[in-house]
Scaffold this active site. Structure first.
Site, PDB file in Angstrom:
ATOM      1  CG  ASP A  82      -2.286   0.642   0.927  1.00  0.00           C
ATOM      2  OD1 ASP A  82      -2.287   1.859   0.651  1.00  0.00           O
ATOM      3  OD2 ASP A  82      -3.329  -0.034   0.970  1.00  0.00           O
ATOM      4  CG  HIS A 117      -0.650   1.528  -3.341  1.00  0.00           C
ATOM      5  ND1 HIS A 117      -1.941   1.302  -2.895  1.00  0.00           N
ATOM      6  CD2 HIS A 117      -0.267   0.390  -3.989  1.00  0.00           C
ATOM      7  CE1 HIS A 117      -2.315   0.082  -3.252  1.00  0.00           C
ATOM      8  NE2 HIS A 117      -1.305  -0.493  -3.904  1.00  0.00           N
TER       9      HIS A 117
END
Length: 406
Positions: free
Chosen positions: A223, A246
């Site tokens: 993430d 991310h």
């Protein structure tokens, strides 16, 4: 005679130094977890021993040390509660802390290791193994509604003057490190490792905190490498390598109407490699009184990043709870200086601001991004494109691709 006097002075100084060192050592007691029953055995529960060692150190008025020697120590979720009598407590970890392999043991606890209401704590070294693989599999391949949310490996909450140095966090069930409700927290030489497919495993999350620095760290996760939520202020990020993951994100913001803003954020000298996003600001398409302002992204290198520069004020995954609604979060005074590298998508710069609250004061200087396609390997570089809507007062200098805002 002069030489003898000089030698005597040196000898006296050395003796005084040894006395002072011994006194300092004597005045700083060390509370080893093994003295309270902890065993370097990944199957023996050492939770109580860790808490007992912390309790003794925390109640000592002298600067003290909690020591975890080499070896693997199994502990369940534990809260190390403050305030302590001394504002100088060192937690020195030479070993590895191992979470339960059965995710149901701590999966609903929220946190695996929590430091709450402490002041002047230093965490040095060590490995935190969250053993999150089974929970990730449940979320990815099972019935997600039947899976617990998961526990954060390390959470620092409502605390001041905390340093985390040389820590490694691996395979957390959820977030690796969270900083919330804190003031003056310094993270340095931190390593975060988890597969790119691991869900919800943000590397470092900062919210409702001020004066937070993250430096000289390497983050690989599934993430956001670093995420900044509502109330993150005066955050300094420098010399951080990110990927997979991310990217470095502000947001998501604006889920609730009354929400503290994010301001005075500096992100500089960072490398992002094969991440889904690079430098991202995302806000829900919902009414909100929140804001993002005074942000500097500087000296960033992108290598095969899917969305190198992204402002998304229409964030609404699945088009649920917000379709067709404008973001109320005001984004202003965001600067991108010296951002270079390659994009896996043709649109390397995407600024998608709110129609109701257009972005203002967006500045780009010395930005050079090229398109290399979505494949792996050294594809030939092509010209990238840019998209910009609802941004006002934009200043662009030496920017490739050319950004035209409407």
């Amino acid at each position: 005679m002069l030489n003898l006097y000089h030698s005597s002075s040196v000898l006296v100084a050395a003796v005084l130094f040894l006395i002072a060192t011994a006194a300092a050592s004597a005045s700083r007691p060390v509370y080893s977890v093994t003295n309270y029953g902890a065993r370097a055995d990944p199957k023996t529960d050492s939770t109580t021993a860790f808490l007992d060692a912390w309790s003794r150190a925390c109640s000592d008025p002298r600067p003290s040390t909690v020591y975890v020697p080499n070896g693997k120590f199994y502990i369940r979720n534990a809260t190390f509660e403050g305030p302590c009598r001394s504002n100088d407590t060192l937690v020195r970890v030479d070993g590895t802390l191992v979470a339960p392999a059965d995710y149901s043991v701590i999966g609903d606890a929220g946190n695996w290791i929590l430091f709450h209401s402490v002041d002047g704590v230093r965490i040095s070294g060590g490995i935190l193994d969250g053993q999150g693989i089974a929970l990730w599999s449940c979320k990815l391949h099972g019935q997600k509604k039947d899976c617990p949310l998961g526990a954060t490996n390390l959470h620092i909450s409502n605390s001041n003057n905390v340093t985390i140095d040389g820590l490694t966090s691996t395979n957390s069930q959820m977030f690796h490190i969270a900083i919330t409700g804190c003031r003056n927290v310094n993270l340095q030489r931190v390593t975060v490792t988890a597969p790119g497919s691991s869900p919800n495993t943000d590397g470092i999350h900062v919210g409702l905190s001020t004066l937070v620095s993250i430096t000289n760290s390497t983050i690989s996760t599934g993430d956001d490498c670093i995420s900044m939520g509502p109330g993150a202020r005066n955050v300094w990020i420098e010399r951080v390598a990110c990927g997979p993951g991310h990217g470095i994100s502000i947001g998501s913001l604006g889920w609730t109407y009354q929400e503290p803003g994010v301001e005075n954020v500096t992100v500089k000298t960072v490398n992002l490699t094969e991440t889904t996003n690079g430098l991202r600001i995302k806000t829900w398409g919902r009414p909100s009184s929140g804001f993002v302002r005074d942000v500097l992204f500087q000296h960033a290198v992108m290598e095969g990043v899917q969305n190198p520069i992204l402002i998304d004020q229409n964030y609404c995954p699945g088009n649920r709870n917000c379709p067709g609604r404008a973001s109320g979060v005001e984004v202003s005074d965001v600067r991108y200086w010296n951002v270079r590298g390659t994009s896996r998508t043709e649109v390397a710069v995407r600024i998608d601001c709110s129609k109701a609250n257009p972005c203002s004061g967006i500045q780009m200087r010395d930005v050079a991004l090229a398109y290399v396609g979505s494949g792996s390997g050294s594809a030939s570089m092509e010209a990238a494109a840019a998209s910009c809507t609802n941004a006002r007062g934009t200043s662009l200098t030496y920017v490739t691709p050319v950004v035209k805002c409407s």
